[in-house]
Design a protein around this motif. Structure first.
Motif, PDB file in Angstrom:
ATOM      1  N   ALA A  55      -6.858  55.140  30.179  1.00  0.00           N
ATOM      2  CA  ALA A  55      -7.560  56.308  30.730  1.00  0.00           C
ATOM      3  C   ALA A  55      -8.565  55.899  31.800  1.00  0.00           C
ATOM      4  O   ALA A  55      -9.698  56.377  31.812  1.00  0.00           O
ATOM      5  N   TRP A  56      -8.170  54.974  32.701  1.00  0.00           N
ATOM      6  CA  TRP A  56      -9.092  54.574  33.767  1.00  0.00           C
ATOM      7  C   TRP A  56      -9.014  55.585  34.911  1.00  0.00           C
ATOM      8  O   TRP A  56      -7.928  56.073  35.251  1.00  0.00           O
ATOM      9  N   PRO A  57     -10.118  55.887  35.564  1.00  0.00           N
ATOM     10  CA  PRO A  57     -10.066  56.736  36.759  1.00  0.00           C
ATOM     11  C   PRO A  57      -9.254  56.041  37.864  1.00  0.00           C
ATOM     12  O   PRO A  57      -9.425  54.852  38.121  1.00  0.00           O
ATOM     13  N   GLY A  58      -8.374  56.778  38.491  1.00  0.00           N
ATOM     14  CA  GLY A  58      -7.609  56.238  39.611  1.00  0.00           C
ATOM     15  C   GLY A  58      -6.515  55.261  39.241  1.00  0.00           C
ATOM     16  O   GLY A  58      -5.999  54.552  40.109  1.00  0.00           O
ATOM     17  N   ARG A  77      -0.349  51.664  44.553  1.00  0.00           N
ATOM     18  CA  ARG A  77      -0.779  50.837  45.670  1.00  0.00           C
ATOM     19  C   ARG A  77      -0.648  49.348  45.388  1.00  0.00           C
ATOM     20  O   ARG A  77      -0.660  48.553  46.320  1.00  0.00           O
ATOM     21  N   GLY A  78      -0.536  48.966  44.104  1.00  0.00           N
ATOM     22  CA  GLY A  78      -0.223  47.563  43.854  1.00  0.00           C
ATOM     23  C   GLY A  78      -1.000  46.856  42.782  1.00  0.00           C
ATOM     24  O   GLY A  78      -0.563  45.811  42.306  1.00  0.00           O
ATOM     25  N   MET A  79      -2.157  47.351  42.329  1.00  0.00           N
ATOM     26  CA  MET A  79      -2.895  46.647  41.282  1.00  0.00           C
ATOM     27  C   MET A  79      -3.954  47.551  40.668  1.00  0.00           C
ATOM     28  O   MET A  79      -4.428  48.499  41.299  1.00  0.00           O
ATOM     29  N   TYR A  80      -4.333  47.214  39.435  1.00  0.00           N
ATOM     30  CA  TYR A  80      -5.402  47.944  38.749  1.00  0.00           C
ATOM     31  C   TYR A  80      -5.895  47.077  37.594  1.00  0.00           C
ATOM     32  O   TYR A  80      -5.179  46.185  37.104  1.00  0.00           O
ATOM     33  N   PRO A  81      -7.129  47.283  37.133  1.00  0.00           N
ATOM     34  CA  PRO A  81      -7.644  46.505  36.000  1.00  0.00           C
ATOM     35  C   PRO A  81      -7.021  46.997  34.696  1.00  0.00           C
ATOM     36  O   PRO A  81      -7.214  48.160  34.320  1.00  0.00           O
ATOM     37  N   PHE A  82      -6.268  46.140  34.005  1.00  0.00           N
ATOM     38  CA  PHE A  82      -5.611  46.570  32.777  1.00  0.00           C
ATOM     39  C   PHE A  82      -6.505  46.375  31.554  1.00  0.00           C
ATOM     40  O   PHE A  82      -6.689  47.295  30.765  1.00  0.00           O
ATOM     41  N   ARG A  83      -7.051  45.157  31.394  1.00  0.00           N
ATOM     42  CA  ARG A  83      -7.902  44.918  30.234  1.00  0.00           C
ATOM     43  C   ARG A  83      -9.095  44.051  30.645  1.00  0.00           C
ATOM     44  O   ARG A  83      -8.950  42.847  30.858  1.00  0.00           O
ATOM     45  N   PRO A  84     -10.281  44.647  30.774  1.00  0.00           N
ATOM     46  CA  PRO A  84     -11.481  43.863  31.084  1.00  0.00           C
ATOM     47  C   PRO A  84     -11.788  42.888  29.952  1.00  0.00           C
ATOM     48  O   PRO A  84     -11.412  43.097  28.792  1.00  0.00           O
TER      49      PRO A  84
END
Length: 474
Positions: free
Chosen positions: A297-300, A307-314
């Motif tokens: 449930a991350w914004p964006g 677009r190619g990447m996102y933070p999956f697990r901090p």
């Protein structure tokens, strides 16, 4: 000969008995000569062209956007599979099977399988969609007594032609360009063993792009280490490099079912929506069952996936040591997640794990930003923006050659290093092959510690102890 001398032109005039005077051949320019509209030669040409249907065809595209399919097939992947482990190949096939049932666009899907439909879990389509054959079923298949039996039909929707990637690409191109040739957009879905796509029929993919074809191309059993029992023929570690050379190929290496749902929905909108682009989507999927969580449930997050990447697990905030950023794609995300646990538990290092769905799209976005800068525009590449302020070195890993993640290196401000599967590989268990390439979780852990040591954040002695602890010192 590339050029004739003027004397040779005069000789050619005599051989062909052309009524061109010497005065017309006195200079450096050779004149054109036309025999006249009523000459036998020109009349013959016009007659033959009329018999063939008239003048040379012109490309006339009448936009005919397809309606968006129902949300339910996508939602099934977005919510995950609970405790059941599912390969991304199976998740994608399930999505396409459900989309083929959509009342508005389902009949426009054209699944193309050159070989081993059962390997990809597509036998469930046999009884319902049927396999196209102009003569229908002319024999009793060996599995006729089974529920999911092989069924050919004159109205079948699946195209299974045997082991012919060249023929399958020809079929894909025909369906991918039908929006122009017939004014009817189709949605071709071509799935094959990853090694037998861009490597075997790369020139046809280039012709597909030149003809502005649209559709989904899927490399199954992807990566260098996920299918290691059949020798080197399936050790594909370079298809994403080959695909990156094709300007029309939009390439993705998803790790999770929810990523596939977002990517396919975006592809349908982009290729078959109100303002379609002349591109085709290339997805690589794996035959390794893995946990399939719901979409975070991350914004964006959907924008990041596309677009190619996102933070999956901090990383765990309770870990007080140095920080490192782990970037991974496809099945390698699971190795990075395990390395995240090892770094925290064994070495007090906090690692943030990013899922990179497309190294190539990140690179293209960055190159576009560079081009904009030459025009005086201020534009920050998406990969640079995403990692701005992220502490520690950045370590990238995938089941592909290091050149695949290296595509984005010059736009990352932090210390950047990559791991990959360069070389031929070998036949062994997945675990042993990944240790051989030094891309398994333990190897990622040691490499992350080494990069931190180079930055002066951990002692070199810690790196040596980690090598011995994980058996990487031999």
């Amino acid at each position: 000969m590339k050029k004739l001398t003027m004397a040779q032109f005069r000789e050619l005039r005599e051989v062909l008995d052309l009524p061109i005077p010497d005065s017309a051949l006195a200079g450096d320019v050779v004149p054109f000569w036309h025999p006249g509209e009523n000459s036998p030669e020109v009349r013959y040409l016009h007659e033959r062209r009329a018999a063939l249907g008239g003048p040379v065809p012109a490309r006339r595209v009448i936009p005919k956007p397809l309606p968006e399919p129902a949300a339910q097939p996508f939602e099934a992947l977005l919510k995950g599979f609970g405790h059941q482990e599912v390969a991304t190949t199976m998740a994608l096939v399930r999505l396409v099977k459900d989309l083929m049932r959509d009342g508005r666009t389902g009949a426009r899907w054209v699944p193309i399988i050159p070989d081993e439909a059962r390997t990809f879990g597509m036998e469930s389509m046999f009884p319902t969609a049927g396999i196209y054959s102009p003569q229908g079923q002319t024999y009793d298949p060996v599995d006729a007594d089974q529920l999911l039996h092989y069924r050919e039909s004159e109205t079948g929707q699946l195209l299974i032609e045997g082991i012919t990637e060249a023929g399958s690409m020809a079929e894909f191109t025909a369906a991918a360009t039908s929006y122009a040739t017939h004014g009817e957009p189709m949605i071709p879905f071509y799935i094959f063993y990853a090694m037998f796509g861009f490597q075997r029929t790369g020139d046809q993919f280039w012709a597909l792009a030149d003809q502005m074809g649209r559709g989904f191309v899927v490399g199954g059993t992807a990566g260098r280490t996920t299918m290691t029992g059949e020798g080197l023929q399936h050790g594909d570690g370079h298809s994403h490099l080959l695909a990156a050379t094709n300007p029309a190929a939009v390439s993705y290496d998803p790790a999770f079912a929810f990523e596939i749902a977002v990517i396919v929905r975006d592809g349908l909108r982009r290729m078959f929506g109100e303002r379609p682009d002349n591109v085709f989507y290339y997805l690589t999927v794996y035959n390794e069952p893995k946990p399939q969580p719901p979409i975070p449930a991350w914004p964006g997050i959907e924008e990041g996936i596309v677009r190619g990447m996102y933070p999956f697990r901090p990383g765990d905030r309770a870990v007080s040591g140095p920080r490192v950023q782990l970037l991974a794609s496809g099945t390698a995300v699971h190795w990075a997640l395990r390395a995240q646990e090892l770094l925290a538990a064994d070495w007090n290092v906090r690692a943030d794990v990013w899922s990179v769905t497309s190294w190539t799209e990140l690179r293209r976005n960055a190159m576009d930003a560079d081009t904009a800068r030459t025009r005086g525009e201020t534009r920050v590449p998406f990969v640079t923006e995403s990692l701005t302020g992220a502490p520690g070195p950045v370590l990238a890993v995938s089941d592909w050659m290091r050149q695949v993640p290296d595509q984005i290196g010059q736009w990352i401000e932090q210390d950047y290093y990559s791991l990959g599967t360069d070389g031929f590989g070998l036949s062994d268990t997945r675990e042993d092959v990944r240790r051989y390439f030094r891309v398994d979780a333990e190897s990622i852990t040691v490499t992350a510690l080494d990069r931190l040591a180079r930055a002066g954040q951990v002692d070199l002695d810690t790196v040596d102890r980690a090598r011995k602890h994980y058996g990487l010192d031999t």
